[in-house]
Design a protein around this motif. Structure first.
Motif, PDB file in Angstrom:
ATOM      1  N   SER A   6      18.191  40.402  23.930  1.00 23.01           N
ATOM      2  CA  SER A   6      16.763  40.135  24.091  1.00 23.01           C
ATOM      3  C   SER A   6      16.330  39.116  23.051  1.00 23.01           C
ATOM      4  CB  SER A   6      15.958  41.424  23.908  1.00 23.01           C
ATOM      5  OG  SER A   6      15.974  41.824  22.546  1.00 23.01           O
ATOM      6  N   PRO A   7      15.173  38.495  23.229  1.00 19.53           N
ATOM      7  CA  PRO A   7      14.676  37.550  22.217  1.00 19.53           C
ATOM      8  C   PRO A   7      14.568  38.158  20.823  1.00 19.53           C
ATOM      9  CG  PRO A   7      13.473  37.256  24.251  1.00 19.53           C
ATOM     10  CD  PRO A   7      14.335  38.484  24.442  1.00 19.53           C
ATOM     11  N   THR A   8      14.239  39.445  20.750  1.00 20.02           N
ATOM     12  CA  THR A   8      14.125  40.073  19.429  1.00 20.02           C
ATOM     13  C   THR A   8      15.484  40.251  18.761  1.00 20.02           C
ATOM     14  OG1 THR A   8      14.010  42.201  20.591  1.00 20.02           O
ATOM     15  CG2 THR A   8      11.939  41.267  19.821  1.00 20.02           C
ATOM     16  N   ASP A   9      16.550  40.269  19.551  1.00 14.81           N
ATOM     17  CA  ASP A   9      17.895  40.287  18.950  1.00 14.81           C
ATOM     18  C   ASP A   9      18.180  38.957  18.258  1.00 14.81           C
ATOM     19  OD1 ASP A   9      18.592  42.866  19.846  1.00 14.81           O
ATOM     20  OD2 ASP A   9      19.143  42.090  21.820  1.00 14.81           O
ATOM     21  N   LEU A  10      17.652  37.886  18.844  1.00 13.15           N
ATOM     22  CA  LEU A  10      17.870  36.548  18.296  1.00 13.15           C
ATOM     23  C   LEU A  10      16.971  36.282  17.103  1.00 13.15           C
ATOM     24  CD1 LEU A  10      19.508  33.944  18.779  1.00 13.15           C
ATOM     25  CD2 LEU A  10      17.638  33.144  20.243  1.00 13.15           C
ATOM     26  N   TYR A  11      15.735  36.814  17.157  1.00 10.48           N
ATOM     27  CA  TYR A  11      14.759  36.602  16.084  1.00 10.48           C
ATOM     28  C   TYR A  11      14.210  37.946  15.619  1.00 10.48           C
ATOM     29  CZ  TYR A  11      14.968  31.874  17.950  1.00 10.48           C
ATOM     30  OH  TYR A  11      15.406  30.659  18.381  1.00 10.48           O
ATOM     31  N   PRO A  12      15.008  38.720  14.895  1.00 10.71           N
ATOM     32  CA  PRO A  12      14.571  40.068  14.495  1.00 10.71           C
ATOM     33  C   PRO A  12      13.390  40.070  13.537  1.00 10.71           C
ATOM     34  CG  PRO A  12      16.611  39.461  13.379  1.00 10.71           C
ATOM     35  CD  PRO A  12      16.361  38.410  14.426  1.00 10.71           C
TER      36      PRO A  12
ATOM     37  N   ARG B  68       7.850  34.479  23.003  1.00  7.82           N
ATOM     38  CA  ARG B  68       7.165  33.187  23.114  1.00  7.82           C
ATOM     39  C   ARG B  68       8.063  32.055  22.620  1.00  7.82           C
ATOM     40  NH1 ARG B  68       2.815  34.522  20.704  1.00  7.82           N
ATOM     41  NH2 ARG B  68       3.356  33.760  18.640  1.00  7.82           N
ATOM     42  N   VAL B  69       8.776  32.287  21.517  1.00 11.25           N
ATOM     43  CA  VAL B  69       9.675  31.257  20.979  1.00 11.25           C
ATOM     44  C   VAL B  69      10.769  30.928  21.989  1.00 11.25           C
ATOM     45  CG1 VAL B  69      11.409  30.774  19.227  1.00 11.25           C
ATOM     46  CG2 VAL B  69       9.245  31.792  18.562  1.00 11.25           C
ATOM     47  N   VAL B  70      11.379  31.952  22.577  1.00 15.33           N
ATOM     48  CA  VAL B  70      12.471  31.734  23.532  1.00 15.33           C
ATOM     49  C   VAL B  70      11.967  31.057  24.797  1.00 15.33           C
ATOM     50  CG1 VAL B  70      14.122  32.908  25.052  1.00 15.33           C
ATOM     51  CG2 VAL B  70      13.944  33.569  22.647  1.00 15.33           C
ATOM     52  N   GLU B  71      10.805  31.481  25.267  1.00 16.72           N
ATOM     53  CA  GLU B  71      10.247  30.863  26.473  1.00 16.72           C
ATOM     54  C   GLU B  71       9.970  29.377  26.244  1.00 16.72           C
ATOM     55  OE1 GLU B  71       6.397  31.285  29.498  1.00 16.72           O
ATOM     56  OE2 GLU B  71       6.560  32.560  27.721  1.00 16.72           O
TER      57      GLU B  71
ATOM     58  N   GLN C  28      11.355  27.434  23.926  1.00 24.12           N
ATOM     59  CA  GLN C  28      12.619  26.716  23.741  1.00 24.12           C
ATOM     60  C   GLN C  28      13.296  26.452  25.087  1.00 24.12           C
ATOM     61  OE1 GLN C  28      13.714  25.365  21.027  1.00 24.12           O
ATOM     62  NE2 GLN C  28      15.591  24.584  21.960  1.00 24.12           N
ATOM     63  N   SER C  29      13.203  27.411  25.988  1.00 22.48           N
ATOM     64  CA  SER C  29      13.814  27.240  27.311  1.00 22.48           C
ATOM     65  C   SER C  29      13.127  26.125  28.102  1.00 22.48           C
ATOM     66  CB  SER C  29      13.748  28.564  28.089  1.00 22.48           C
ATOM     67  OG  SER C  29      14.521  29.555  27.450  1.00 22.48           O
ATOM     68  N   ARG C  30      11.807  26.022  27.951  1.00 20.70           N
ATOM     69  CA  ARG C  30      11.079  24.948  28.632  1.00 20.70           C
ATOM     70  C   ARG C  30      11.488  23.582  28.078  1.00 20.70           C
ATOM     71  NH1 ARG C  30       6.831  26.110  31.856  1.00 20.70           N
ATOM     72  NH2 ARG C  30       5.899  24.067  31.451  1.00 20.70           N
ATOM     73  N   ILE C  31      11.672  23.518  26.762  1.00 20.21           N
ATOM     74  CA  ILE C  31      12.107  22.257  26.155  1.00 20.21           C
ATOM     75  C   ILE C  31      13.499  21.886  26.668  1.00 20.21           C
ATOM     76  CG2 ILE C  31      12.805  21.174  23.975  1.00 20.21           C
ATOM     77  CD1 ILE C  31      10.631  22.807  22.589  1.00 20.21           C
ATOM     78  N   GLU C  32      14.388  22.866  26.693  1.00 19.96           N
ATOM     79  CA  GLU C  32      15.753  22.615  27.142  1.00 19.96           C
ATOM     80  C   GLU C  32      15.806  22.198  28.605  1.00 19.96           C
ATOM     81  OE1 GLU C  32      17.762  25.886  24.087  1.00 19.96           O
ATOM     82  OE2 GLU C  32      17.318  26.407  26.171  1.00 19.96           O
ATOM     83  N   ALA C  33      14.822  22.682  29.376  1.00 20.25           N
ATOM     84  CA  ALA C  33      14.770  22.317  30.797  1.00 20.25           C
ATOM     85  C   ALA C  33      14.026  21.007  31.029  1.00 20.25           C
ATOM     86  CB  ALA C  33      14.108  23.440  31.595  1.00 20.25           C
ATOM     87  N   GLY C  34      13.516  20.392  29.939  1.00 17.53           N
ATOM     88  CA  GLY C  34      12.803  19.123  30.063  1.00 17.53           C
ATOM     89  C   GLY C  34      11.417  19.261  30.650  1.00 17.53           C
ATOM     90  N   LEU C  35      10.816  20.471  30.548  1.00 14.60           N
ATOM     91  CA  LEU C  35       9.488  20.723  31.107  1.00 14.60           C
ATOM     92  C   LEU C  35       8.406  20.420  30.071  1.00 14.60           C
ATOM     93  CD1 LEU C  35      10.248  24.082  32.936  1.00 14.60           C
ATOM     94  CD2 LEU C  35      10.086  21.791  33.944  1.00 14.60           C
TER      95      LEU C  35
END
Length: 329
Positions: free
Chosen positions: A24-30, A39-42, A44-51
């Motif tokens: 989960s995102p909290t595993d990545l950013y405890p 929110r951070v993961v969402e 980052q995913s938009r940036i990676e998708a070029g959105l």
């Protein structure tokens, strides 16, 4: 809306990669709350998708947390001052903040707080915008237009109250806070350091108080981690309190979860006439009045060395003990 074009498109966005790994995102950013981590993961995913993505003040806080891993108290200051700066500017996106907005925030501070406080808050906000500039979120830091040296704080001599008379009124404090007072008086610790100690930080066999990081009390920097001798004047107050059998925090009631701080907002003025900080100020004054070397004082108090020379070598426990015994004269 600001469009991210510099970041390469990832083959597998972060959110998908986490799901595939069963994380989960909290595993990545405890260090973040569930909401902040998602929110951070969402984002980052938009940036990676070029959105397209808008960068708010909260996004900048999230980025700074990922890069710097601040103490909870520092994170609180970041949020408070950056959100206010954006409110004064009247914009939503970090990229919309201009030098004119920076000056408007400076003027707002000068109209509402002391010059020294103005400079402190501007440093917080400027440092956060430096992160935005380094990450190519903005072309240049608008707060570079503010010259802090031109903001003149009115200096006034600091009046330090020694504690001989205060000692006579310690019985007016709650029982658990009386030991806290003696700990701070005879070690010069910050209130947050003393309030957050665990029973195993007090080594009576070796006569040492360990100031070190624990789950609820991060340290500001490596110099705050230190060992402080327990002098006889302090030992007798520790012995008077039944600590045997305590395995956790010595002062659990002094932790404020809302601010993630120990001893926050604790007021002693009405009871004994001084604030908790007076203990540290008085200890420093006594040591200097007796001519104790500044390197020794800094080692006891956990100060960051002011020059490169003092970053080498260390201070012996015997030197610290002799200095601290001056506090009991």
């Amino acid at each position: 809306m600001e469009v991210v074009s510099r970041s390469p498109r990832a083959e597998t966005p972060t959110s998908v990669a986490l799901e595939q790994e069963g994380m989960s995102p909290t595993d990545l950013y405890p260090q973040l709350t569930d909401e902040e981590a998602y929110r951070v993961v969402e984002r980052q995913s938009r940036i990676e998708a070029g959105l397209p993505v808008e960068r708010s003040w909260q996004d900048l806080i999230d980025l700074a947390v990922r890069l710097k891993d601040p103490a909870p108290s520092t994170l609180g200051e970041w949020k408070r001052h950056l959100s206010k700066a954006m409110e004064v500017a009247g914009v939503e996106s970090v990229a919309e903040v201009t030098e004119a907005h920076a000056r408007k925030y400076r003027d707002h501070l000068l109209d509402s707080v002391a010059a020294s406080t103005t400079k402190t808050r501007l440093r917080y906000v400027k440092a956060l915008f430096e992160v935005a500039e380094e990450e190519d979120w903005i072309e240049r830091n608008p707060f570079n237009a503010i010259k802090l040296k031109r903001i003149k704080a009115k200096s006034k001599p600091k009046e330090v109250q020694l504690l001989d008379e205060v000692d006579k009124h310690i019985h007016k404090l709650p029982d658990h806070q009386q030991l806290l007072y003696w700990l701070m008086k005879y070690t010069g610790c910050h209130v947050s350091e003393a309030a957050g100690i665990r029973a195993d930080d007090i080594d009576l066999e070796q006569g040492i108080l360990h100031i070190r990081e624990n789950d609820l009390r991060p340290v500001k920097n490596a110099y705050r981690v230190r060992d402080i001798p327990i002098i006889p004047a302090l030992r007798k107050h520790i012995d008077a309190v039944y600590l045997k059998g305590i395995k956790g925090y010595v002062f659990p009631g002094l932790y404020e979860d809302k601010y993630k701080r120990w001893g926050n907002g604790m007021s002693w003025n009405r009871r004994i006439g001084v604030s908790p900080k007076a203990c540290r100020d008085a200890a420093t004054t006594v040591l200097r009045d007796h001519g104790v070397n500044e390197f020794v004082i800094g080692s006891i108090l956990g100060h960051t060395p002011k020059n490169s020379t003092n970053r080498y070598g260390s201070v012996t426990m015997d030197a610290k003990r002799k200095a601290l015994e001056l506090l009991a004269l």
